[in-house]
Scaffold this active site. Structure first.
Site, PDB file in Angstrom:
ATOM      1  N   HIS A  24      12.005  74.980   2.434  1.00 23.78           N
ATOM      2  CA  HIS A  24      12.657  74.092   1.596  1.00 23.78           C
ATOM      3  C   HIS A  24      12.499  72.626   1.712  1.00 23.78           C
ATOM      4  O   HIS A  24      13.438  71.939   2.042  1.00 23.78           O
ATOM      5  CB  HIS A  24      14.010  74.472   1.189  1.00 23.78           C
ATOM      6  CG  HIS A  24      14.809  74.490   2.296  1.00 23.78           C
ATOM      7  ND1 HIS A  24      15.223  73.726   3.109  1.00 23.78           N
ATOM      8  CD2 HIS A  24      15.711  75.724   2.717  1.00 23.78           C
ATOM      9  CE1 HIS A  24      16.127  74.145   4.025  1.00 23.78           C
ATOM     10  NE2 HIS A  24      16.590  75.298   3.782  1.00 23.78           N
ATOM     11  N   HIS A  78      25.601  84.893   9.073  1.00 18.66           N
ATOM     12  CA  HIS A  78      24.847  83.821   8.173  1.00 18.66           C
ATOM     13  C   HIS A  78      24.155  84.319   7.057  1.00 18.66           C
ATOM     14  O   HIS A  78      23.605  85.161   7.147  1.00 18.66           O
ATOM     15  CB  HIS A  78      24.270  82.677   8.652  1.00 18.66           C
ATOM     16  CG  HIS A  78      23.725  81.643   8.074  1.00 18.66           C
ATOM     17  ND1 HIS A  78      24.501  81.050   6.957  1.00 18.66           N
ATOM     18  CD2 HIS A  78      22.550  80.813   8.157  1.00 18.66           C
ATOM     19  CE1 HIS A  78      23.932  80.096   6.444  1.00 18.66           C
ATOM     20  NE2 HIS A  78      22.722  79.734   7.162  1.00 18.66           N
ATOM     21  N   GLU A  80      22.434  82.952   4.577  1.00 19.84           N
ATOM     22  CA  GLU A  80      21.284  82.401   4.217  1.00 19.84           C
ATOM     23  C   GLU A  80      20.404  83.377   4.346  1.00 19.84           C
ATOM     24  O   GLU A  80      20.094  84.109   5.180  1.00 19.84           O
ATOM     25  CB  GLU A  80      20.733  80.912   4.648  1.00 19.84           C
ATOM     26  CG  GLU A  80      19.867  80.340   3.966  1.00 19.84           C
ATOM     27  CD  GLU A  80      19.679  78.722   4.296  1.00 19.84           C
ATOM     28  OE1 GLU A  80      20.379  78.479   5.354  1.00 19.84           O
ATOM     29  OE2 GLU A  80      18.887  78.174   3.498  1.00 19.84           O
ATOM     30  N   ASP A  82      16.956  83.752   4.922  1.00 16.39           N
ATOM     31  CA  ASP A  82      16.303  84.115   5.962  1.00 16.39           C
ATOM     32  C   ASP A  82      16.694  84.906   7.127  1.00 16.39           C
ATOM     33  O   ASP A  82      15.873  85.413   7.935  1.00 16.39           O
ATOM     34  CB  ASP A  82      15.676  82.522   6.568  1.00 16.39           C
ATOM     35  CG  ASP A  82      16.861  81.697   6.970  1.00 16.39           C
ATOM     36  OD1 ASP A  82      17.667  81.877   6.435  1.00 16.39           O
ATOM     37  OD2 ASP A  82      16.713  80.794   7.833  1.00 16.39           O
ATOM     38  N   HIS A 145      25.553  75.727   9.179  1.00 21.59           N
ATOM     39  CA  HIS A 145      25.641  74.494   8.469  1.00 21.59           C
ATOM     40  C   HIS A 145      25.936  75.322   6.980  1.00 21.59           C
ATOM     41  O   HIS A 145      25.825  74.422   5.975  1.00 21.59           O
ATOM     42  CB  HIS A 145      24.079  74.013   8.238  1.00 21.59           C
ATOM     43  CG  HIS A 145      23.214  74.943   7.995  1.00 21.59           C
ATOM     44  ND1 HIS A 145      22.443  74.661   6.598  1.00 21.59           N
ATOM     45  CD2 HIS A 145      22.829  76.303   8.239  1.00 21.59           C
ATOM     46  CE1 HIS A 145      21.469  75.668   6.439  1.00 21.59           C
ATOM     47  NE2 HIS A 145      21.767  76.562   7.297  1.00 21.59           N
ATOM     48  N   ASP A 164      21.998  79.875  13.337  1.00 13.79           N
ATOM     49  CA  ASP A 164      21.114  78.602  13.143  1.00 13.79           C
ATOM     50  C   ASP A 164      21.422  77.484  14.406  1.00 13.79           C
ATOM     51  O   ASP A 164      20.631  76.752  14.514  1.00 13.79           O
ATOM     52  CB  ASP A 164      21.278  78.022  11.894  1.00 13.79           C
ATOM     53  CG  ASP A 164      20.769  78.591  10.945  1.00 13.79           C
ATOM     54  OD1 ASP A 164      19.700  78.987  10.904  1.00 13.79           O
ATOM     55  OD2 ASP A 164      21.046  78.599   9.577  1.00 13.79           O
ATOM     56  N   TYR A 191      15.033  70.539  13.882  1.00  8.79           N
ATOM     57  CA  TYR A 191      15.726  71.251  13.173  1.00  8.79           C
ATOM     58  C   TYR A 191      17.232  70.799  12.876  1.00  8.79           C
ATOM     59  O   TYR A 191      17.848  70.776  12.003  1.00  8.79           O
ATOM     60  CB  TYR A 191      15.956  72.619  14.229  1.00  8.79           C
ATOM     61  CG  TYR A 191      16.588  73.855  13.294  1.00  8.79           C
ATOM     62  CD1 TYR A 191      15.840  74.779  12.713  1.00  8.79           C
ATOM     63  CD2 TYR A 191      17.880  74.027  13.278  1.00  8.79           C
ATOM     64  CE1 TYR A 191      16.585  75.677  11.985  1.00  8.79           C
ATOM     65  CE2 TYR A 191      18.670  74.837  12.558  1.00  8.79           C
ATOM     66  CZ  TYR A 191      17.623  75.946  12.098  1.00  8.79           C
ATOM     67  OH  TYR A 191      18.278  76.771  11.099  1.00  8.79           O
ATOM     68  N   HIS A 222      16.596  81.279  15.294  1.00  8.01           N
ATOM     69  CA  HIS A 222      15.170  80.662  15.103  1.00  8.01           C
ATOM     70  C   HIS A 222      14.911  80.349  16.471  1.00  8.01           C
ATOM     71  O   HIS A 222      15.658  79.590  17.296  1.00  8.01           O
ATOM     72  CB  HIS A 222      15.234  79.423  14.322  1.00  8.01           C
ATOM     73  CG  HIS A 222      15.659  79.818  12.860  1.00  8.01           C
ATOM     74  ND1 HIS A 222      14.738  80.498  12.066  1.00  8.01           N
ATOM     75  CD2 HIS A 222      16.633  79.218  12.142  1.00  8.01           C
ATOM     76  CE1 HIS A 222      15.594  80.681  10.804  1.00  8.01           C
ATOM     77  NE2 HIS A 222      16.464  80.201  10.619  1.00  8.01           N
TER      78      HIS A 222
END
Ligand code: FEO
Length: 389
Positions: A24, A78, A80, A82, A145, A164, A191, A222
């Protein structure tokens, strides 16, 4: 695809996304990884998932250790996509599994997937779950986040899964932080700056909690797993989350139309170098905004340069300012400059954005008409020097 044991009975079952180059709007020149983890205990536990297209690869790694149908516990740190993209397939396969997440996670999962029929148990900070030999402790970390963000701690293994947090978009041939530390820390900084920077206060709270835990491994969602350089990354997170700077770091971010503003940019850089600063120049014509952000995370001094275009500034700088405003970095000293033809003072647009961010702006905008003269460039140099004084 095989699972990789990271501690006895605890496995990395993630995926390396070597080909990812864009996330993104964030350039990921070194790809990324989606790290999921499997704990084989009385209750077989999956910590997070991977991006949806990589579900089969994750499942293959799980199956190399245990039949995925035998997963009893799924922890969603999380929502999100991914990380959660693989969860519908996991929940379809592991029919007896219970998914643990905070209330905001339950809402988020319901917003993204058809969760009818999923067994979901919401948890909050300090809730624990015994899975046999191990006990999981959940710690919510809202806005690090997303609202649902959470970390999971395995005290008996001194192992933290912060999702994250402490992550890097970095597909490496190493699973752990044994490789080039400069590269790893630079990717962690990129990041942090591009994803976590707006949430310094929340990160500080997480660091306070983490300081009370006994940790010898941090396994983020990650990039590489931290085991050798935990003190270094924690120190960096303290610096970045407190909006601290490295005193002699400076960055000049600019774009130019016919070269005049670039000459001014070089003059600003030279003035700052003469003041003993280490200066990085970032041309927005050649670099993505996420790389510019990485350059400025630790910089005390940041100069922005754009020529006038029509009644404003160049769109590259406009996009950068929009991006910067969203990330809301604090505690920088700024300086804005640029050339113009017949419409003066459009560079004030940049200065106004930095003023709204609360940056220290010791000098007014520096502008030069058309082609910079020797005298004009000297005036820019003097103004830039005065910023450091
Ligand atoms: Fe890696 Fe916020 O997802």
């Amino acid at each position: 695809m095989k699972a990789v044991e990271i501690k006895k009975g605890i496995y990395w079952v993630g995926v390396k996304d070597w080909n990812l180059r864009e996330f993104h709007g964030y350039t990921t020149s070194r790809g990324s990884t989606y790290n999921a983890y499997l704990i084989v205990d009385d209750k077989v536990t999956l910590i997070d998932g991977v991006k949806e297209p990589f579900t089969d690869l994750m499942m293959q790694r799980v199956a190399s250790v245990v039949d995925p149908e035998k997963i009893d516990v799924v922890v969603c740190n999380h929502v999100e996509m991914d990380h959660s993209g693989a969860l519908p397939a996991v929940m379809a396969k592991a029919k007896n599994a219970t998914l643990y997440c905070p209330p905001a996670g339950e809402r988020g999962l319901g917003a993204h997937y058809d969760t009818a029929g999923w067994k979901i148990q919401t948890v909050k900070t300090n809730d624990t779950l015994n899975i046999g030999k191990h006990t999981l402790t959940f710690v919510q970390m809202p806005m690090v986040h997303w609202p649902d963000s959470m970390m999971t701690y395995v005290a008996d293994e001194k192992l933290l899964f912060p999702n994250d947090g402490f992550g890097q978009h970095y597909a490496s041939d190493e699973l752990f932080d044994d490789g080039n530390l400069d590269v790893i820390l630079d990717e962690a900084k990129k990041y942090y700056g591009n994803i976590v920077w707006p949430y310094g206060a929340q990160v500080q709270k997480v660091l306070e909690i983490a300081a009370t835990l006994d940790i010898d491994m941090i396994a983020p969602s990650h990039g590489v797993i931290w085991r050798k350089h935990i003190p270094e990354i924690v120190e960096k997170y303290k610096l970045w989350s407190s909006y601290g700077n490295v005193a002699d770091k400076a960055v000049v971010v600019y774009d130019s139309m016919w070269g005049s503003t670039e000459k001014m940019a070089r003059e600003v850089a030279a003035a700052w170098q003469e003041k003993g600063l280490r200066v990085t120049m970032v041309s927005l014509k050649h670099s993505n905004v996420s790389d510019a952000i990485n350059a400025i995370v630790e910089a005390k001094y940041v100069a922005l340069g754009s020529p006038t275009l029509n009644t404003g500034i160049l769109p590259t700088m406009g996009a950068f300012l929009t991006y910067l405003r969203g990330l809301a970095p604090k505690n920088k000293t700024g300086f804005c400059f640029g050339s113009y033809g017949w419409k003066k003072d459009c560079q004030q647009e940049m200065q106004d954005v930095l003023a709204k961010l609360g940056w220290h702006l010791p000098q007014p905008i520096a502008t030069l008409n058309w082609r910079p003269t020797v005298e004009g460039l000297k005036a820019v140099r003097d103004a830039a020097s005065a910023v450091v004084e």
